[in-house]
Motif scaffolding. Structure first.
Motif, PDB file in Angstrom:
ATOM      1  N   PHE A 431      12.135  68.726 -44.789  1.00  0.00           N
ATOM      2  CA  PHE A 431      11.271  68.918 -43.624  1.00  0.00           C
ATOM      3  C   PHE A 431      11.667  67.994 -42.474  1.00  0.00           C
ATOM      4  CE2 PHE A 431       8.072  70.681 -46.715  1.00  0.00           C
ATOM      5  CZ  PHE A 431       8.051  71.947 -46.166  1.00  0.00           C
ATOM      6  N   LYS A 432      12.080  66.775 -42.815  1.00  0.00           N
ATOM      7  CA  LYS A 432      12.474  65.819 -41.781  1.00  0.00           C
ATOM      8  C   LYS A 432      13.688  66.327 -41.014  1.00  0.00           C
ATOM      9  CE  LYS A 432      13.548  60.919 -41.077  1.00  0.00           C
ATOM     10  NZ  LYS A 432      13.768  59.597 -41.744  1.00  0.00           N
ATOM     11  N   GLU A 433      14.660  66.855 -41.755  1.00  0.00           N
ATOM     12  CA  GLU A 433      15.858  67.405 -41.120  1.00  0.00           C
ATOM     13  C   GLU A 433      15.501  68.634 -40.274  1.00  0.00           C
ATOM     14  OE1 GLU A 433      18.818  66.290 -40.984  1.00  0.00           O
ATOM     15  OE2 GLU A 433      18.818  64.702 -42.487  1.00  0.00           O
ATOM     16  N   PHE A 434      14.598  69.456 -40.804  1.00  0.00           N
ATOM     17  CA  PHE A 434      14.190  70.666 -40.091  1.00  0.00           C
ATOM     18  C   PHE A 434      13.470  70.319 -38.784  1.00  0.00           C
ATOM     19  CE2 PHE A 434      10.775  73.792 -39.261  1.00  0.00           C
ATOM     20  CZ  PHE A 434      11.573  74.872 -38.916  1.00  0.00           C
ATOM     21  N   LEU A 435      12.563  69.347 -38.848  1.00  0.00           N
ATOM     22  CA  LEU A 435      11.818  68.945 -37.653  1.00  0.00           C
ATOM     23  C   LEU A 435      12.741  68.389 -36.566  1.00  0.00           C
ATOM     24  CD1 LEU A 435       8.652  67.296 -39.261  1.00  0.00           C
ATOM     25  CD2 LEU A 435       8.785  69.489 -38.075  1.00  0.00           C
ATOM     26  N   SER A 436      13.864  67.807 -36.996  1.00  0.00           N
ATOM     27  CA  SER A 436      14.826  67.286 -36.017  1.00  0.00           C
ATOM     28  C   SER A 436      15.503  68.420 -35.245  1.00  0.00           C
ATOM     29  CB  SER A 436      15.886  66.422 -36.712  1.00  0.00           C
ATOM     30  OG  SER A 436      16.744  67.218 -37.513  1.00  0.00           O
ATOM     31  N   PHE A 437      15.436  69.654 -35.790  1.00  0.00           N
ATOM     32  CA  PHE A 437      16.001  70.817 -35.114  1.00  0.00           C
ATOM     33  C   PHE A 437      15.120  71.268 -33.945  1.00  0.00           C
ATOM     34  CE2 PHE A 437      18.862  72.928 -38.567  1.00  0.00           C
ATOM     35  CZ  PHE A 437      19.523  71.723 -38.736  1.00  0.00           C
ATOM     36  N   LEU A 438      13.804  70.996 -34.047  1.00  0.00           N
ATOM     37  CA  LEU A 438      12.842  71.512 -33.087  1.00  0.00           C
ATOM     38  C   LEU A 438      12.896  70.739 -31.777  1.00  0.00           C
ATOM     39  CD1 LEU A 438       9.771  72.090 -35.432  1.00  0.00           C
ATOM     40  CD2 LEU A 438      11.654  73.659 -34.888  1.00  0.00           C
ATOM     41  N   GLU A 439      12.869  71.480 -30.686  1.00  0.00           N
ATOM     42  CA  GLU A 439      12.897  70.886 -29.351  1.00  0.00           C
ATOM     43  C   GLU A 439      11.795  71.520 -28.516  1.00  0.00           C
ATOM     44  OE1 GLU A 439      16.772  71.104 -27.614  1.00  0.00           O
ATOM     45  OE2 GLU A 439      17.779  70.559 -29.499  1.00  0.00           O
ATOM     46  N   ARG A 440      10.950  70.668 -27.914  1.00  0.00           N
ATOM     47  CA  ARG A 440       9.782  71.145 -27.186  1.00  0.00           C
ATOM     48  C   ARG A 440      10.143  72.114 -26.060  1.00  0.00           C
ATOM     49  NH1 ARG A 440       5.283  67.279 -24.160  1.00  0.00           N
ATOM     50  NH2 ARG A 440       3.862  68.983 -23.554  1.00  0.00           N
ATOM     51  N   LYS A 441      11.178  71.793 -25.292  1.00  0.00           N
ATOM     52  CA  LYS A 441      11.563  72.641 -24.159  1.00  0.00           C
ATOM     53  C   LYS A 441      11.965  74.042 -24.623  1.00  0.00           C
ATOM     54  CE  LYS A 441      13.115  68.978 -21.009  1.00  0.00           C
ATOM     55  NZ  LYS A 441      14.257  68.425 -20.244  1.00  0.00           N
ATOM     56  N   LYS A 442      12.683  74.117 -25.733  1.00  0.00           N
ATOM     57  CA  LYS A 442      13.122  75.410 -26.240  1.00  0.00           C
ATOM     58  C   LYS A 442      11.944  76.215 -26.782  1.00  0.00           C
ATOM     59  CE  LYS A 442      17.900  74.102 -27.215  1.00  0.00           C
ATOM     60  NZ  LYS A 442      18.942  73.882 -28.227  1.00  0.00           N
ATOM     61  N   ILE A 443      10.984  75.532 -27.413  1.00  0.00           N
ATOM     62  CA  ILE A 443       9.793  76.213 -27.923  1.00  0.00           C
ATOM     63  C   ILE A 443       8.981  76.812 -26.774  1.00  0.00           C
ATOM     64  CG2 ILE A 443       7.573  75.899 -29.101  1.00  0.00           C
ATOM     65  CD1 ILE A 443       8.940  73.737 -30.806  1.00  0.00           C
ATOM     66  N   LEU A 444       8.793  76.037 -25.719  1.00  0.00           N
ATOM     67  CA  LEU A 444       8.039  76.512 -24.560  1.00  0.00           C
ATOM     68  C   LEU A 444       8.769  77.669 -23.870  1.00  0.00           C
ATOM     69  CD1 LEU A 444       6.856  73.112 -23.017  1.00  0.00           C
ATOM     70  CD2 LEU A 444       5.459  74.801 -24.254  1.00  0.00           C
ATOM     71  N   PHE A 445      10.088  77.554 -23.789  1.00  0.00           N
ATOM     72  CA  PHE A 445      10.873  78.631 -23.175  1.00  0.00           C
ATOM     73  C   PHE A 445      10.775  79.909 -24.002  1.00  0.00           C
ATOM     74  CE2 PHE A 445      15.109  80.661 -22.296  1.00  0.00           C
ATOM     75  CZ  PHE A 445      14.786  81.080 -21.007  1.00  0.00           C
ATOM     76  N   LEU A 446      10.778  79.762 -25.331  1.00  0.00           N
ATOM     77  CA  LEU A 446      10.641  80.917 -26.215  1.00  0.00           C
ATOM     78  C   LEU A 446       9.292  81.600 -26.011  1.00  0.00           C
ATOM     79  CD1 LEU A 446      11.547  82.710 -28.590  1.00  0.00           C
ATOM     80  CD2 LEU A 446      10.608  80.985 -30.143  1.00  0.00           C
ATOM     81  N   LEU A 447       8.222  80.808 -25.936  1.00  0.00           N
ATOM     82  CA  LEU A 447       6.892  81.370 -25.713  1.00  0.00           C
ATOM     83  C   LEU A 447       6.816  82.109 -24.380  1.00  0.00           C
ATOM     84  CD1 LEU A 447       4.649  78.441 -27.030  1.00  0.00           C
ATOM     85  CD2 LEU A 447       5.083  80.642 -28.145  1.00  0.00           C
TER      86      LEU A 447
END
Length: 468
Positions: A431-447
């Motif tokens: 999970f720690k490695e997976f969470l390091s993949f997540l980026e706030r800007k990309k999530i917001l852009f996806l939404l």
């Protein structure tokens, strides 16, 4: 890396376009009835074993073992001889006991339908023999970083089936099913021939033949490699088979429902498979040799960076595909299939099944990416356990939801099981490695893109399909 992914995607796209033409003709000529159900049952049986045994478990176990082997050609020759012998004997058994095997996949069929379908099950199963050869050579080509031949060759199967449908379209429906079954074998043979040609051109075939000839004298040199491969292969069958066993389960349960239910599931699943293959499978196939080599060389950081970039590529593509397919499910089925023997009621039923299947596109697609990390690290046993938990979830939900949603309930249970599969795979990845993949800007852009897509689809939906 992007070039490899694009090559795979483009080859798959060509094949899937031809596949949709094939399905369009099948829906128009056969419709959604007992004859189409019989063919899909017969064709699903070898496809189930192909995806689990030949393509899935084999490549995921063979390629890392092949990369690690010090005697690559001898190891490959030994594996080929053993596996092809087993598959050929299995094909003979299916021929001799075809009614029994037909009953296994279509338990709800009565005795008359079992007898009708058993001939086609026996014929279609030999496709597995051809495709194992294709898969074996494809693995060797992947090691050479050559993906185009395998990606484009599946078009040959669709071209063969399209030809059979056009030539025999005015024949009795039973004769059409027979012609399509023969066309499946012709398509498999053509795929073998093109892989043999390219393997010869890249000097793979010559080395393999020489290794086959001298295998008996030097088989001890690959004994340990074979032990490691077999140890990983058996659990890999389960670890890479969740979606295929789920599809088999759907067909088995759907045989108890009204006529046409198997066809609804088939047509809807075919559409699901387009973005799954075009984006997720193409990406995972292109990455697998590179990631396996980097992990073997202890370059974990570089391998994870490749995984991260591919993760975001898939998240964007699969999320937008999911939204689009669910919103336009009725229009997609109407546009592709509603003609000839395929009625408006068939469109409505298939569209509902499609929407339920598409819910699982993102988890199944991302799981293709993260599961390759497990296979490249020789964690096939762990992947098998994860798949087993997901499959149990699918079975329980299928038995429950079939009473409420019929065929669509089977599709929804498959999608929910996909989320279980992805969650457990990420847990093993870390999970720690997976969470390091997540980026706030990309999530917001996806939404933002998803909301924009919804706005566009809802605004222009009635306009685009005004004449439906």
């Amino acid at each position: 890396m992007l070039k490899k992914i694009f090559t795979n995607s483009f080859g798959i796209l060509i094949s899937r376009i031809l596949g949709f033409i094939r399905d369009l003709l099948t829906a128009s000529i056969l419709g959604a009835n007992i004859y189409s159900d019989i063919f899909f049952v017969a064709f699903k049986f070898p496809n189930l074993f192909r995806r689990i045994f030949a393509e899935g478990a084999f490549i995921q176990s063979f390629l890392p073992s092949y990369i690690a082997s010090k005697h690559k050609n001898r190891f490959a020759a030994a594996v080929f001889i053993r596996f092809f012998t087993i598959i050929f004997i299995f094909s003979i058994l299916v021929t001799l006991f075809s009614p029994l095997f037909t009953k296994l996949i279509a338990f709800g069929f009565d005795e008359e339908l079992i007898n009708m379908a058993s001939l086609y099950v026996a014929i279609n199963f030999y496709y597995l023999d051809f495709i194992f050869i294709v898969t074996f050579l494809a693995a060797l080509l992947q090691y050479k970083e050559h993906f185009a031949t395998t990606a484009f060759s599946t078009a040959l199967l669709n071209l063969s089936l399209i030809s059979a449908l056009i030539i025999f379209q005015k024949s009795e429906k039973e004769n059409i099913v027979f012609a399509m079954s023969i066309a499946v074998l012709i398509g498999g043979a053509l795929q073998v021939l093109i892989h043999l040609y390219i393997s010869k051109k890249l000097n793979i075939l010559k080395r393999l033949i020489l290794s086959l000839k001298g295998l008996n004298k030097k088989k001890e040199s690959v004994k340990e490699d074979l032990k490691k491969f077999y140890k990983n292969f058996v659990p890999a069958i389960f670890g890479n088979s969740t979606a295929q066993i789920s599809a088999f389960l759907d067909t088995w349960l759907a045989s108890f429902l009204v006529s046409g239910s198997i066809s609804y599931l088939y047509y809807a699943n075919r559409i699901l498979q387009l973005p799954l293959a075009l984006f997720a499978i193409a990406t995972a196939t292109a990455l697998f040799p590179t990631v396996s080599k980097k992990l073997k060389d202890k370059k974990d950081k570089e391998a994870k960076e490749i995984l991260k970039k591919s993760f975001w590529l898939l998240v964007f593509l699969l999320s937008l595909s999911t939204v689009g397919a669910i919103v336009l499910s009725d229009e997609i089925i109407w546009l592709l299939f509603e003609r000839g023997s395929f009625t408006g009621e068939d469109t409505k039923n298939t569209a509902f099944v499609l929407a339920m299947y598409m819910i699982g596109l993102l988890p199944y697609g991302l799981n293709k990416l993260f599961s390759l990390w497990l296979y490249a690290n020789h964690k096939q046993i762990i992947a098998a356990k994860i798949a087993t938990y997901s499959l149990i979830c699918n079975i329980v939900l299928s038995v429950i939801l079939i009473f409420y949603l019929q065929a669509a309930g089977l599709a929804l249970s498959t999608s929910i099981a996909g989320f279980v599969l992805l969650f457990l795979t990420i847990k093993e990845f870390g999970f720690k490695e997976f969470l390091s993949f997540l980026e706030r800007k990309k999530i917001l852009f996806l939404l933002f893109l998803i909301f924009l897509e919804l706005f566009i689809l809802h605004t222009f939906k009635n306009f685009l399909f005004l004449n439906q």
